[in-house]
Write a protein that holds these residues in place. Structure first.
Motif, PDB file in Angstrom:
ATOM      1  N   ARG A  13       0.737  -1.230   0.000  1.00 55.61           N
ATOM      2  CA  ARG A  13       0.000   0.000   0.000  1.00 55.61           C
ATOM      3  C   ARG A  13       0.784   1.309   0.000  1.00 55.61           C
ATOM      4  N   PRO A  14       2.048   1.363   0.422  1.00 55.69           N
ATOM      5  CA  PRO A  14       2.710   2.663   0.562  1.00 55.69           C
ATOM      6  C   PRO A  14       2.695   3.546  -0.677  1.00 55.69           C
ATOM      7  N   VAL A  15       2.727   2.940  -1.880  1.00 58.71           N
ATOM      8  CA  VAL A  15       2.770   3.762  -3.081  1.00 58.71           C
ATOM      9  C   VAL A  15       1.482   4.548  -3.269  1.00 58.71           C
ATOM     10  N   MET A  16       0.411   4.178  -2.588  1.00 57.59           N
ATOM     11  CA  MET A  16      -0.846   4.900  -2.690  1.00 57.59           C
ATOM     12  C   MET A  16      -1.081   5.754  -1.457  1.00 57.59           C
ATOM     13  N   ALA A  17      -0.006   6.229  -0.856  1.00 58.72           N
ATOM     14  CA  ALA A  17      -0.119   6.964   0.397  1.00 58.72           C
ATOM     15  C   ALA A  17      -0.745   8.342   0.222  1.00 58.72           C
ATOM     16  N   ALA A  18      -0.748   8.880  -0.985  1.00 62.20           N
ATOM     17  CA  ALA A  18      -1.323  10.201  -1.196  1.00 62.20           C
ATOM     18  C   ALA A  18      -2.840  10.137  -1.163  1.00 62.20           C
ATOM     19  N   SER A  19      -3.463  11.259  -0.847  1.00 62.94           N
ATOM     20  CA  SER A  19      -4.910  11.340  -0.809  1.00 62.94           C
ATOM     21  C   SER A  19      -5.352  12.517  -1.662  1.00 62.94           C
ATOM     22  N   GLY A  65     -13.674  15.182 -23.987  1.00 67.04           N
ATOM     23  CA  GLY A  65     -13.319  13.972 -23.246  1.00 67.04           C
ATOM     24  C   GLY A  65     -13.973  12.714 -23.789  1.00 67.04           C
ATOM     25  N   ASP A  66     -13.245  11.617 -23.751  1.00 63.88           N
ATOM     26  CA  ASP A  66     -13.806  10.314 -24.098  1.00 63.88           C
ATOM     27  C   ASP A  66     -13.178   9.245 -23.216  1.00 63.88           C
ATOM     28  N   ALA A  67     -13.689   8.039 -23.301  1.00 63.27           N
ATOM     29  CA  ALA A  67     -13.290   6.971 -22.385  1.00 63.27           C
ATOM     30  C   ALA A  67     -11.861   6.485 -22.579  1.00 63.27           C
ATOM     31  N   SER A  68     -11.185   6.972 -23.599  1.00 66.40           N
ATOM     32  CA  SER A  68      -9.812   6.514 -23.858  1.00 66.40           C
ATOM     33  C   SER A  68      -8.755   7.429 -23.240  1.00 66.40           C
ATOM     34  N   ASN A  69      -9.179   8.467 -22.531  1.00 64.49           N
ATOM     35  CA  ASN A  69      -8.243   9.396 -21.900  1.00 64.49           C
ATOM     36  C   ASN A  69      -7.923   8.963 -20.480  1.00 64.49           C
ATOM     37  N   VAL A  70      -6.635   8.950 -20.120  1.00 59.72           N
ATOM     38  CA  VAL A  70      -6.200   8.545 -18.780  1.00 59.72           C
ATOM     39  C   VAL A  70      -5.192   9.557 -18.250  1.00 59.72           C
ATOM     40  N   LEU A  71      -5.384   9.973 -17.007  1.00 63.50           N
ATOM     41  CA  LEU A  71      -4.483  10.919 -16.362  1.00 63.50           C
ATOM     42  C   LEU A  71      -3.926  10.279 -15.096  1.00 63.50           C
ATOM     43  N   GLU A  72      -2.573  10.277 -14.963  1.00 60.31           N
ATOM     44  CA  GLU A  72      -1.930   9.633 -13.818  1.00 60.31           C
ATOM     45  C   GLU A  72      -0.956  10.589 -13.138  1.00 60.31           C
ATOM     46  N   PHE A  73      -0.882  10.490 -11.806  1.00 56.90           N
ATOM     47  CA  PHE A  73       0.046  11.293 -11.014  1.00 56.90           C
ATOM     48  C   PHE A  73       1.049  10.365 -10.329  1.00 56.90           C
ATOM     49  N   TYR A  74       2.323  10.783 -10.341  1.00 59.79           N
ATOM     50  CA  TYR A  74       3.382   9.989  -9.727  1.00 59.79           C
ATOM     51  C   TYR A  74       4.171  10.835  -8.733  1.00 59.79           C
ATOM     52  N   SER A  75       4.693  10.180  -7.721  1.00 58.47           N
ATOM     53  CA  SER A  75       5.596  10.806  -6.769  1.00 58.47           C
ATOM     54  C   SER A  75       6.813   9.908  -6.623  1.00 58.47           C
ATOM     55  N   LYS A  76       7.975  10.417  -7.034  1.00 59.53           N
ATOM     56  CA  LYS A  76       9.219   9.659  -6.985  1.00 59.53           C
ATOM     57  C   LYS A  76       9.086   8.297  -7.661  1.00 59.53           C
ATOM     58  N   GLY A  77       8.385   8.262  -8.772  1.00 63.48           N
ATOM     59  CA  GLY A  77       8.223   7.041  -9.552  1.00 63.48           C
ATOM     60  C   GLY A  77       7.059   6.166  -9.153  1.00 63.48           C
ATOM     61  N   ASN A  78       6.366   6.510  -8.066  1.00 58.04           N
ATOM     62  CA  ASN A  78       5.235   5.712  -7.592  1.00 58.04           C
ATOM     63  C   ASN A  78       3.907   6.339  -7.998  1.00 58.04           C
ATOM     64  N   LEU A  79       3.010   5.536  -8.534  1.00 61.60           N
ATOM     65  CA  LEU A  79       1.682   6.004  -8.918  1.00 61.60           C
ATOM     66  C   LEU A  79       0.870   6.340  -7.672  1.00 61.60           C
ATOM     67  N   VAL A  80       0.335   7.564  -7.618  1.00 65.04           N
ATOM     68  CA  VAL A  80      -0.468   7.957  -6.457  1.00 65.04           C
ATOM     69  C   VAL A  80      -1.915   8.267  -6.808  1.00 65.04           C
ATOM     70  N   GLU A  81      -2.221   8.439  -8.087  1.00 60.79           N
ATOM     71  CA  GLU A  81      -3.606   8.681  -8.496  1.00 60.79           C
ATOM     72  C   GLU A  81      -3.788   8.410  -9.968  1.00 60.79           C
ATOM     73  N   ARG A  82      -4.982   7.938 -10.335  1.00 63.26           N
ATOM     74  CA  ARG A  82      -5.302   7.645 -11.732  1.00 63.26           C
ATOM     75  C   ARG A  82      -6.769   7.949 -11.978  1.00 63.26           C
ATOM     76  N   ILE A  83      -7.050   8.631 -13.070  1.00 63.62           N
ATOM     77  CA  ILE A  83      -8.438   8.933 -13.414  1.00 63.62           C
ATOM     78  C   ILE A  83      -8.609   8.853 -14.922  1.00 63.62           C
ATOM     79  N   THR A  84      -9.785   8.434 -15.375  1.00 67.99           N
ATOM     80  CA  THR A  84     -10.090   8.378 -16.800  1.00 67.99           C
ATOM     81  C   THR A  84     -11.281   9.280 -17.081  1.00 67.99           C
ATOM     82  N   THR A  85     -11.446   9.634 -18.346  1.00 68.07           N
ATOM     83  CA  THR A  85     -12.570  10.482 -18.718  1.00 68.07           C
ATOM     84  C   THR A  85     -13.892   9.773 -18.474  1.00 68.07           C
TER      85      THR A  85
END
Length: 266
Positions: A23-29, A132-152
């Motif tokens: 779980r640590p890689v998802m530590a962001a809120s 926007g359409d269902a094929s769009n994806v936005l991701e946030f990383y911190s020091k190489g770790n994924l902390v958030e992901r959202i799609t259209t």
């Protein structure tokens, strides 16, 4: 009963160990909100140390090397593998200038992802997400770790639950008013309320386009603005995970509990 309790305790320990490792890689809120229909800019007065990339000064077309984001003598970061487009019904805030895109077809290079690498860790990101359409994806990383992901697809679902949801469909600019009427246009705020991020990745799959403009970053903010669509809880602490494991062990001795479905980001 004694053996069952021992086995349950062991199972709890396994759950605790696995959860602690994974779980640590998802530590962001993150708290995510959408501004009112038609809004194409962040509320800059609410942000601390904000910077906005409008793309208007960038060269139209595809570039594998991308460009540096500089504000005066300060380097904000760099974009890689970019596609800059002139205004049309799919993008460009205000109907003028240029906009950012990720498009396999229009790039001519099979482009599916573009990356923004930030020099300083940030706690806020906003963008005008157009067409926007269902094929769009936005991701946030911190020091190489994924902390958030959202799609259209998520955004469209959230917009469908907002007052005046129909107002988000179609291009709102005066130049292209009402065009591309089946797709959502909205300014989205991403607040990292329990951490920071230093990279944003824009991905598009399926041969459509991922159009956006007015990328805004900030190291801080005064309050959460817009229509809050989701608040992602901070990852469980060790004690919290242990409690979950303990409850899970206790349920083994009684009955299986059906999991409740919750709305969350993919």
């Amino acid at each position: 009963m004694k053996n069952l309790l021992i086995k349950s305790a062991i199972a709890s320990g396994v759950v605790l160990s696995l959860a602690t490792v994974s779980r640590p890689v998802m530590a962001a809120s993150f708290t995510i909100s959408i501004e009112n229909a038609g809004v194409q800019n962040a509320q800059l007065s609410n942000l601390v140390n904000a910077n906005v990339q409008t793309f208007d000064a960038q060269t139209q077309g595809y570039s594998a090397t991308g460009f540096q984001w500089n504000e005066g003598t300060t380097n904000i970061g760099s974009y890689k593998n970019t596609l800059i487009m002139n205004p049309d019904q799919y993008g460009a805030a205000g109907g003028t200038g240029k906009y950012f895109d990720v498009d396999t077809n229009r790039s001519g290079n099979g482009q599916t992802v573009s990356t923004l690498n930030l020099t300083t860790a940030q706690s806020y990101f906003g963008l005008w997400w157009s067409a926007g359409d269902a094929s769009n994806v936005l991701e946030f990383y911190s020091k190489g770790n994924l902390v958030e992901r959202i799609t259209t697809a998520d955004v469209a679902s959230y917009i469908g639950k907002l007052p005046n949801s129909g107002g988000y469909k179609g291009n709102p600019t005066s130049t292209y008013k009402g065009q591309d009427s089946n797709e959502p246009f909205a300014f989205i705020n991403f607040y990292d309320v329990a951490g920071t991020f230093d990279q944003v990745k824009f991905t598009n799959i399926g041969g459509t386009g991922f159009e956006s403009d007015n990328h805004t970053i900030a190291t801080g903010y005064n309050s959460i603005t817009g229509n809050v669509v989701t608040a992602v809880p901070e990852s469980s602490s060790v004690l919290g995970v242990f409690a979950i494991g303990f409850v899970g062990a206790a349920s083994v001795m009684t009955r299986r509990v059906k999991k409740k479905s919750v709305l969350q980001l993919s």
